[in-house]
Structures are given as structure tokens and as C-alpha cells.
Design a protein around this motif. Structure first.
Motif, short mmCIF file in Angstrom:
data_model
loop_
_atom_site.label_atom_id
_atom_site.label_comp_id
_atom_site.label_asym_id
_atom_site.label_seq_id
_atom_site.Cartn_x
_atom_site.Cartn_y
_atom_site.Cartn_z
N LYS A 13 0.83 -1.20 0.00
CA LYS A 13 0.00 0.00 0.00
C LYS A 13 0.87 1.26 0.00
O LYS A 13 1.95 1.29 0.60
CB LYS A 13 -0.92 0.02 1.22
N GLU A 73 -2.76 5.39 0.80
CA GLU A 73 -3.72 4.32 1.03
C GLU A 73 -3.73 3.91 2.50
O GLU A 73 -4.80 3.63 3.07
CB GLU A 73 -3.37 3.11 0.16
N GLN A 127 -12.40 -7.11 8.07
CA GLN A 127 -13.35 -6.68 7.04
C GLN A 127 -12.90 -7.09 5.65
O GLN A 127 -13.71 -7.52 4.81
CB GLN A 127 -13.51 -5.15 7.10
N GLU A 128 -11.61 -6.96 5.38
CA GLU A 128 -11.08 -7.28 4.05
C GLU A 128 -10.85 -8.77 3.87
O GLU A 128 -10.54 -9.23 2.77
CB GLU A 128 -9.76 -6.53 3.82
N LYS A 181 -8.46 0.05 14.61
CA LYS A 181 -8.87 0.26 13.23
C LYS A 181 -8.19 -0.76 12.31
O LYS A 181 -8.81 -1.31 11.39
CB LYS A 181 -8.53 1.68 12.79
N LEU A 182 -6.92 -1.05 12.59
CA LEU A 182 -6.17 -2.01 11.79
C LEU A 182 -6.81 -3.41 11.91
O LEU A 182 -7.00 -4.10 10.90
CB LEU A 182 -4.72 -2.07 12.25
N GLU A 200 -6.82 7.36 8.90
CA GLU A 200 -7.97 8.26 8.76
C GLU A 200 -7.69 9.61 9.43
O GLU A 200 -6.72 10.27 9.10
CB GLU A 200 -9.23 7.59 9.33
N ASP A 238 -5.77 6.44 4.34
CA ASP A 238 -7.20 6.31 4.12
C ASP A 238 -7.78 5.09 4.83
O ASP A 238 -8.90 5.13 5.36
CB ASP A 238 -7.51 6.23 2.62
N MET A 239 -7.05 3.97 4.82
CA MET A 239 -7.58 2.71 5.35
C MET A 239 -7.48 2.62 6.87
O MET A 239 -8.39 2.13 7.53
CB MET A 239 -6.82 1.53 4.74
N ILE A 240 -6.35 3.09 7.43
CA ILE A 240 -6.06 2.81 8.84
C ILE A 240 -6.00 4.07 9.69
O ILE A 240 -6.65 4.17 10.73
CB ILE A 240 -4.72 2.03 8.95
N TRP A 282 -9.99 -3.51 9.95
CA TRP A 282 -9.75 -3.52 8.50
C TRP A 282 -9.34 -4.92 8.04
O TRP A 282 -9.80 -5.41 7.01
CB TRP A 282 -8.67 -2.50 8.15
#
Length: 411
Positions: free
Chosen positions: A91, A95, A145-146, A138-139, A102, A98-100, A142
Motif C-alpha cells: 500500500k 492508502e 473486514q477485508e 482500526k487495523l 484516517e 485512508d484505510m487505517i 480492516w
């Protein structure tokens, strides 16, 4: 500058002011940020001053940029599976933000080392630890979720873990690893009884054996070394038990064979055995003063192993029966006697220690008495002494002579 130092000087005005003060202390050098727009042209820190001042300032700045004071920044790391780290490394910084990161992107920086993620956060208002905690949360969200990894609950502590952070037995029971993980606790709990469970660690829930090699990545060095030592000890104990059992079976077979043959021994051997047994009863089973001009039997005494004979008044050691010329000589010998049963070389022994010492002494003397005899005479004498041996707690099997029986056992 590399991306992390660039993050440090741009995310905290207080830290940059601190760097300016340090540069001034190192010879009136001045520093300024060159292009503070990320990704646009050159960026870094310009250092102005004399050559010596610049060199000293650069050295001082490097120290604080690669290891910033906790007043300004805090840092924490967390282990992740290799496949997750590989995906994150691909990444871009944008990225990752944005993903982790924020909303924490201006105040935190993410980097990777081996199978670890390292988060550095600005510690303004002492909020760095809270920022790092929320970034890790958050990590984790993610990753789930992914679908980049599989998370399972530990069957011991019931917390949720990455599949690579532990191991499962063949029936699927999962244990978390790491320095303080449940795998280590399970291993430590089983170390003492490994020899009773096939020299292996087993699942605490279903008792399925766990491959020792699979444990290694999840144990601390200390626990792994303890496991290896326990496995070696267990193997030795199991081997000794096996050899002892085989020897006992062979010895018992030899004894039974001799007892069947006893009736066919010549009358002379039987007569000799009865005479020898009577001599052993008189001279060995009945404990006597060791002084050759006395040899008076003795029985009870008060527990001090430096014994004075009631007949000849001479002294001797109650453990090995070595005679001495004086009472002080007997006491000194008792303290250093190899047969002393106490832990501290005491003169005094408990009734149980006295009993053990006398049994060992009788056994030693019987072996010396029997050793010169021919095999049939020796074994016949042992049979004649059966009742005496039982009374004094002496193992009869230890006195039989069947040649070097132990060599017959395959080692």
C-alpha cells in the motif's frame, strides 16, 4: 529525509522548535524545513552555519529524529501474520492513511519491520497512547473486514487472535501464543508429567498430542529451553524404567528357574548353605562391635551414630562400623562418613535413618560374605536367609548371583 523523520518534524511544532534549540546549542547552527508539501519536489531540513557547526548539529538532529523523546512522540509495535504485512507493504502512504489512520493521519505514522507493524504517534497533550490504541483497533477491523486473515477465539482465555498468533490441535482447539500466551502456560503446566504422556505435550481439552516442532514459534526462549530439557529428562527416565522392568523380568525368571533346580542340588551344597546362612545370621544379621577382640552384639542406642561399645568401651561409627580409638575420633568420622544419612552431616539420626543405615550396612556385608562363594552355594545361602532378609527389609533378589545378567538387556 526518510518518510518517518519527515513525519516527525511536520507533525509537531514543539518538536521542531526543540530541534532548533538543539542545533543552536551545537554551534549556532540554524535549521529550516525545505518544502513542507508532501511529495512535491525536494523535502528535508536545511542546516545553516559554519562547517563544524553544521556537522555537530546534523549528528545531534539525527539522534533525535531516529529516537524522538517521549515528551513529543510515543511508539508501539504489534506482531502480524506475514501475509497481512505483505499486503500492507504494497500500500502507498496515502492508502495507509485512508484505510487505517484516517483522522489520525496528521498525528501518526505507520511502518513495517519483518512481521511487525510499528506505529509512532504525536504525544501532544499526552494523547499518543490513545491514538496508537485506536489505530490498532482500526487495523484489526480492516483486516477482518477485508478478509486478509482468519481470526479465532482462544479456547483457553477466550480472546480473539490472528490465526498465526497461536496454534490448534488436530481436533481444532486453538491456543494463543506469544511470551505470555496460553500455549506457554499449557507447556509449563505439563513439564513435570511428560514421561507419563509419551514424552509429548497434549491438548489440555481433548488430550490430542501436539507436534513439538509446531510449538517452537509460539514459545519464549526460556519456555522452549525448559521444554527441551524436560523432554530429554523424560526420555532418560522412560529408558531407565524400561531397562529396569526388563531386568526385573529376567531376574525373576532366573530366580524361579533356580528355585525349581534347588531340589536337585547335591546334599553337600544344601548343608553348606545352611551352615553359611547360620554364620551370616550370627556375624552380619546380628550387628556387633567391629573391634576384633570384642565382637559383642549390640541392639538399641540413643540415636547418636558415634557408638561406644558396652562391653569393650571402644568407639565405632554406627553407619559403616569403622572402629576408632577415641570418642572424638568417632564423632569426627561420623560427620564425614560417606554412609551418613543426614543432610548436614549430623551426629544424630532419626529412627528411620538408623533403620536405613543398618539395612544398607547388612546388605554390604552380606555381598562381601557371599562374593567368594560358588554360584550355587551363594544362591542356596540366599534362599536359606529368606526370612531374615524379609525381617530386616533387605531385597533378596539383590543378593542372587546369575552372572552379568544386566548385559543381556539390549541397550
Amino acid at each position: 529525509l526518510d518518510s518517518k523523520p519527515w513525519f516527525l518534524i511536520n507533525s509537531s511544532n514543539k518538536f521542531f522548535s526543540f530541534l532548533r534549540e538543539m542545533a543552536m546549542k551545537e554551534g549556532l547552527a540554524q535549521i529550516e524545513i525545505r518544502n513542507n508539501h508532501w511529495g512535491k519536489g525536494e523535502y528535508g531540513i536545511a542546516v545553516r552555519g559554519s562547517k563544524d557547526a553544521r556537522e555537530r548539529a546534523v549528528g545531534e538532529l539525527a539522534t533525535y529524529l531516529f529516537d524522538p523523546p517521549s515528551d513529543f512522540f510515543v511508539q508501539q509495535s504489534k506482531s502480524l501474520s506475514s501475509r497481512v504485512v505483505k499486503k500492507l507493504i504494497k500500500k502507498t502512504q496515502s492508502e495507509i492513511n485512508d484505510m487505517i489512520l484516517e483522522r489520525f493521519a496528521p498525528h501518526a505514522f505507520v511502518e513495517f519491520s519483518n512481521n511487525e507493524i510499528i506505529i509512532c504517534a504525536s504525544n501532544q497533550s499526552r494523547s499518543g497512547d490513545q491514538i496508537i490504541y485506536q489505530v490498532f483497533e482500526k487495523l484489526s477491523f480492516w483486516i477482518k473486514q477485508e478478509g486478509h486473515d482468519k481470526f479465532v477465539d482462544c479456547d483457553c482465555c477466550f480472546d480473539s487472535f490472528n490465526l498465526d498468533e497461536g496454534l490448534a490441535c488436530r481436533k481444532g482447539h486453538f491456543y494463543c501464543g506469544g511470551k505470555e500466551g496460553c500455549i506457554g502456560a499449557m507447556v509449563k503446566e505439563q513439564l513435570e508429567r511428560m514421561q507419563h504422556q509419551d514424552n509429548a505435550i497434549s491438548c489440555s481439552i481433548c488430550q490430542e498430542t501436539i507436534d513439538t516442532r509446531s510449538l517452537a514459534p509460539h514459545l519464549s526462549n526460556e519456555t522452549w529451553l525448559a521444554l527441551e530439557e524436560a523432554r530429554i529428562d523424560s526420555k532418560v527416565k522412560l529408558r531407565v524404567e524400561k531397562l529396569s522392568h526388563e531386568f526385573d523380568k529376567r531376574l525373576d525368571a532366573k530366580i524361579q528357574e533356580f528355585m525349581k533346580e534347588y531340589g536337585s542340588l547335591s546334599g553337600m551344597v544344601k548343608v553348606q548353605a545352611k551352615q553359611l546362612a547360620k554364620q551370616a545370621q550370627d556375624d552380619i544379621m546380628n550387628l556387633k562391635c567391629p573391634h576384633p577382640h570384642c565382637r559383642a552384639p549390640y541392639a538399641e542406642f540413643d540415636g547418636c551414630m558415634a557408638i561406644q561399645c558396652g562391653s569393650c568401651k571402644n568407639y565405632f561409627c554406627g553407619y559403616c562400623h569403622q572402629g576408632t580409638a577415641t570418642g572424638s575420633g568417632a564423632h569426627d568420622h561420623v560427620r564425614h562418613c560417606l554412609a551418613n544419612e543426614t543432610n548436614n552431616g549430623s551426629y544424630y539420626a532419626t529412627p528411620e535413618q538408623v533403620k536405613v543405615a543398618q539395612r544398607k550396612h547388612r546388605t554390604r556385608e552380606l555381598k562381601k560374605f557371599l562374593q567368594p562363594l560358588k554360584k550355587d552355594a551363594q544362591n542356596a545361602t540366599v534362599l536359606e536367609l529368606e526370612e531374615d532378609l524379609k525381617f530386616h527389609g533387605i531385597e533378596q533378589a539383590a543378593l542372587f548371583e546369575f552372572g552379568n545378567l544386566q548385559r543381556e538387556i539390549e541397550i
